[in-house]
Design a protein around this motif. Sequence first.
Motif, PDB file in Angstrom:
ATOM      1  N   LYS A 261      61.330 -16.193 119.660  1.00 46.47           N
ATOM      2  CA  LYS A 261      60.370 -16.901 120.526  1.00 46.47           C
ATOM      3  C   LYS A 261      60.986 -18.154 121.137  1.00 46.47           C
ATOM      4  CE  LYS A 261      56.815 -17.077 117.662  1.00 46.47           C
ATOM      5  NZ  LYS A 261      55.485 -17.345 117.070  1.00 46.47           N
ATOM      6  N   GLU A 262      61.882 -18.791 120.416  1.00 47.65           N
ATOM      7  CA  GLU A 262      62.517 -20.016 120.912  1.00 47.65           C
ATOM      8  C   GLU A 262      63.849 -19.713 121.587  1.00 47.65           C
ATOM      9  OE1 GLU A 262      62.657 -23.004 117.857  1.00 47.65           O
ATOM     10  OE2 GLU A 262      60.563 -22.675 117.314  1.00 47.65           O
ATOM     11  N   ARG A 263      64.193 -18.435 121.666  1.00 47.93           N
ATOM     12  CA  ARG A 263      65.412 -17.997 122.365  1.00 47.93           C
ATOM     13  C   ARG A 263      66.656 -18.669 121.804  1.00 47.93           C
ATOM     14  NH1 ARG A 263      63.276 -17.716 128.651  1.00 47.93           N
ATOM     15  NH2 ARG A 263      61.603 -16.246 128.235  1.00 47.93           N
ATOM     16  N   ARG A 264      66.766 -18.660 120.520  1.00 48.12           N
ATOM     17  CA  ARG A 264      67.963 -19.231 119.888  1.00 48.12           C
ATOM     18  C   ARG A 264      68.295 -18.511 118.596  1.00 48.12           C
ATOM     19  NH1 ARG A 264      66.434 -22.440 115.584  1.00 48.12           N
ATOM     20  NH2 ARG A 264      64.236 -23.055 115.554  1.00 48.12           N
ATOM     21  N   GLY A 265      69.553 -18.659 118.250  1.00 46.06           N
ATOM     22  CA  GLY A 265      70.006 -18.095 116.994  1.00 46.06           C
ATOM     23  C   GLY A 265      71.163 -18.920 116.478  1.00 46.06           C
ATOM     24  N   SER A 266      71.540 -18.680 115.232  1.00 46.57           N
ATOM     25  CA  SER A 266      72.660 -19.415 114.660  1.00 46.57           C
ATOM     26  C   SER A 266      73.382 -18.544 113.652  1.00 46.57           C
ATOM     27  CB  SER A 266      72.169 -20.707 113.990  1.00 46.57           C
ATOM     28  OG  SER A 266      71.340 -20.393 112.899  1.00 46.57           O
ATOM     29  N   LEU A 267      74.642 -18.895 113.449  1.00 51.98           N
ATOM     30  CA  LEU A 267      75.448 -18.251 112.415  1.00 51.98           C
ATOM     31  C   LEU A 267      75.988 -19.360 111.529  1.00 51.98           C
ATOM     32  CD1 LEU A 267      76.789 -15.603 111.324  1.00 51.98           C
ATOM     33  CD2 LEU A 267      78.793 -16.247 112.660  1.00 51.98           C
ATOM     34  N   HIS A 268      75.676 -19.268 110.248  1.00 51.53           N
ATOM     35  CA  HIS A 268      76.131 -20.264 109.282  1.00 51.53           C
ATOM     36  C   HIS A 268      77.208 -19.618 108.414  1.00 51.53           C
ATOM     37  CE1 HIS A 268      75.567 -23.803 106.645  1.00 51.53           C
ATOM     38  NE2 HIS A 268      75.859 -22.959 105.691  1.00 51.53           N
ATOM     39  N   ILE A 269      78.343 -20.299 108.328  1.00 53.69           N
ATOM     40  CA  ILE A 269      79.418 -19.824 107.466  1.00 53.69           C
ATOM     41  C   ILE A 269      79.572 -20.861 106.363  1.00 53.69           C
ATOM     42  CG2 ILE A 269      81.850 -19.131 107.333  1.00 53.69           C
ATOM     43  CD1 ILE A 269      81.791 -18.792 110.404  1.00 53.69           C
ATOM     44  N   SER A 270      79.331 -20.454 105.145  1.00 55.12           N
ATOM     45  CA  SER A 270      79.432 -21.426 104.050  1.00 55.12           C
ATOM     46  C   SER A 270      80.815 -21.364 103.414  1.00 55.12           C
ATOM     47  CB  SER A 270      78.350 -21.166 103.002  1.00 55.12           C
ATOM     48  OG  SER A 270      78.518 -19.897 102.444  1.00 55.12           O
ATOM     49  N   SER A 271      81.244 -22.512 102.888  1.00 52.26           N
ATOM     50  CA  SER A 271      82.544 -22.623 102.191  1.00 52.26           C
ATOM     51  C   SER A 271      83.644 -21.948 103.002  1.00 52.26           C
ATOM     52  CB  SER A 271      82.460 -21.968 100.807  1.00 52.26           C
ATOM     53  OG  SER A 271      81.431 -22.539 100.059  1.00 52.26           O
ATOM     54  N   SER A 272      83.886 -22.465 104.182  1.00 52.45           N
ATOM     55  CA  SER A 272      84.831 -21.815 105.100  1.00 52.45           C
ATOM     56  C   SER A 272      86.213 -21.683 104.477  1.00 52.45           C
ATOM     57  CB  SER A 272      84.917 -22.590 106.413  1.00 52.45           C
ATOM     58  OG  SER A 272      85.382 -23.897 106.184  1.00 52.45           O
ATOM     59  N   GLN A 273      86.889 -20.603 104.849  1.00 53.51           N
ATOM     60  CA  GLN A 273      88.247 -20.323 104.373  1.00 53.51           C
ATOM     61  C   GLN A 273      89.178 -20.238 105.590  1.00 53.51           C
ATOM     62  OE1 GLN A 273      87.858 -16.702 102.108  1.00 53.51           O
ATOM     63  NE2 GLN A 273      86.475 -17.643 100.627  1.00 53.51           N
ATOM     64  N   ILE A 274      90.451 -20.418 105.320  1.00 50.57           N
ATOM     65  CA  ILE A 274      91.442 -20.397 106.402  1.00 50.57           C
ATOM     66  C   ILE A 274      91.361 -19.083 107.173  1.00 50.57           C
ATOM     67  CG2 ILE A 274      93.920 -20.416 106.920  1.00 50.57           C
ATOM     68  CD1 ILE A 274      94.191 -22.350 104.498  1.00 50.57           C
TER      69      ILE A 274
ATOM     70  N   LEU B 269      87.448 -27.375 111.127  1.00 51.73           N
ATOM     71  CA  LEU B 269      86.919 -27.735 109.804  1.00 51.73           C
ATOM     72  C   LEU B 269      88.043 -27.749 108.778  1.00 51.73           C
ATOM     73  CD1 LEU B 269      83.837 -25.333 109.587  1.00 51.73           C
ATOM     74  CD2 LEU B 269      83.766 -27.779 110.079  1.00 51.73           C
ATOM     75  N   GLN B 270      87.747 -28.402 107.683  1.00 53.90           N
ATOM     76  CA  GLN B 270      88.650 -28.295 106.540  1.00 53.90           C
ATOM     77  C   GLN B 270      88.113 -27.189 105.632  1.00 53.90           C
ATOM     78  OE1 GLN B 270      89.314 -32.314 104.830  1.00 53.90           O
ATOM     79  NE2 GLN B 270      91.420 -31.796 105.389  1.00 53.90           N
ATOM     80  N   GLU B 271      89.025 -26.580 104.950  1.00 56.53           N
ATOM     81  CA  GLU B 271      88.646 -25.498 104.043  1.00 56.53           C
ATOM     82  C   GLU B 271      87.555 -25.977 103.092  1.00 56.53           C
ATOM     83  OE1 GLU B 271      92.024 -24.143 101.871  1.00 56.53           O
ATOM     84  OE2 GLU B 271      91.256 -22.107 101.690  1.00 56.53           O
ATOM     85  N   GLY B 272      86.522 -25.134 102.925  1.00 56.52           N
ATOM     86  CA  GLY B 272      85.432 -25.504 102.022  1.00 56.52           C
ATOM     87  C   GLY B 272      84.214 -26.054 102.736  1.00 56.52           C
ATOM     88  N   GLU B 273      84.411 -26.549 103.955  1.00 60.52           N
ATOM     89  CA  GLU B 273      83.270 -27.074 104.713  1.00 60.52           C
ATOM     90  C   GLU B 273      82.457 -25.910 105.293  1.00 60.52           C
ATOM     91  OE1 GLU B 273      85.297 -29.730 107.512  1.00 60.52           O
ATOM     92  OE2 GLU B 273      84.472 -31.426 106.391  1.00 60.52           O
ATOM     93  N   ASN B 274      81.216 -26.236 105.665  1.00 58.18           N
ATOM     94  CA  ASN B 274      80.349 -25.225 106.250  1.00 58.18           C
ATOM     95  C   ASN B 274      80.413 -25.294 107.771  1.00 58.18           C
ATOM     96  OD1 ASN B 274      79.465 -24.584 103.653  1.00 58.18           O
ATOM     97  ND2 ASN B 274      77.762 -26.053 103.774  1.00 58.18           N
ATOM     98  N   ALA B 275      80.238 -24.140 108.401  1.00 61.22           N
ATOM     99  CA  ALA B 275      80.231 -24.083 109.864  1.00 61.22           C
ATOM    100  C   ALA B 275      78.872 -23.605 110.346  1.00 61.22           C
ATOM    101  CB  ALA B 275      81.310 -23.117 110.353  1.00 61.22           C
ATOM    102  N   GLU B 276      78.420 -24.209 111.432  1.00 58.86           N
ATOM    103  CA  GLU B 276      77.151 -23.789 112.036  1.00 58.86           C
ATOM    104  C   GLU B 276      77.402 -23.513 113.519  1.00 58.86           C
ATOM    105  OE1 GLU B 276      74.255 -23.883 110.122  1.00 58.86           O
ATOM    106  OE2 GLU B 276      72.782 -23.380 111.643  1.00 58.86           O
ATOM    107  N   LEU B 277      77.230 -22.290 113.927  1.00 62.61           N
ATOM    108  CA  LEU B 277      77.450 -21.908 115.323  1.00 62.61           C
ATOM    109  C   LEU B 277      76.110 -21.569 115.947  1.00 62.61           C
ATOM    110  CD1 LEU B 277      80.496 -19.510 114.750  1.00 62.61           C
ATOM    111  CD2 LEU B 277      80.531 -21.971 115.154  1.00 62.61           C
TER     112      LEU B 277
END
Lengths: 109, 114
Positions: A66-79, A13-21
Amino acid sequence: GQQVQQSPASLVLQEGENAELQCNFSSTATRLQWFYQRPGGSLVSLLSNPSGTKHTGRLTSTTVTKERRGSLHISSSQITDSGTYLCAMEQGTGSKLSFGKGAKLTVSP
Amino acid sequence: GALVYQYPRRTICKSGTSMRMECQAVGFQATSVAWYRQSPQKTFELIALSTVNSAIKYEQNFTQEKFPISHPNLSFSSMTVLNAYLEDRGLYLCGARGGNTEVFFGKGTRLTVV
């Protein structure tokens, strides 16, 4: 087979973008825990929740058991967010966790 | 707050010798302790789970004869790698919890076998 599957395996990602894992697990989990693994190997616990959504700073963890899933959202990513993120599934009440293979995040300027 | 101290942080041992690592829980009672290994280029594998007042349960491919574990009280656990060889190298982590809290990890012991 692998009980915990993480996607994507790597993300740039570029700095400032959001990440979704994403994290998918093959059996019933009582809790999902997200970790950041430092370059030296030690684990930093980021968020842990049995279900629903939890926030800390720029991080949001969502678990849908129940759906056997999870996520991690990182907003405004930094270096400094660059590194490996691990999802771990807990079954029962012991210390036993099943880890995913990790997601390598690279944040560039 | 709850912390887990793990030591040593890194160790080098000669092939065929043994090394012991320890974990100390601070700020909570560690009713269960799990030991993990992360081999090079792999994710964490569970070695064994120790719960106070229960037998230690080893995962497939790991045995008490190779990785004896002691969990004598609610604040301490140790694990020894006996007759270490090249395939035993990696990062060893202990994770502990008390009650229905999240699992707290030590910083790991990195084992190099020469």
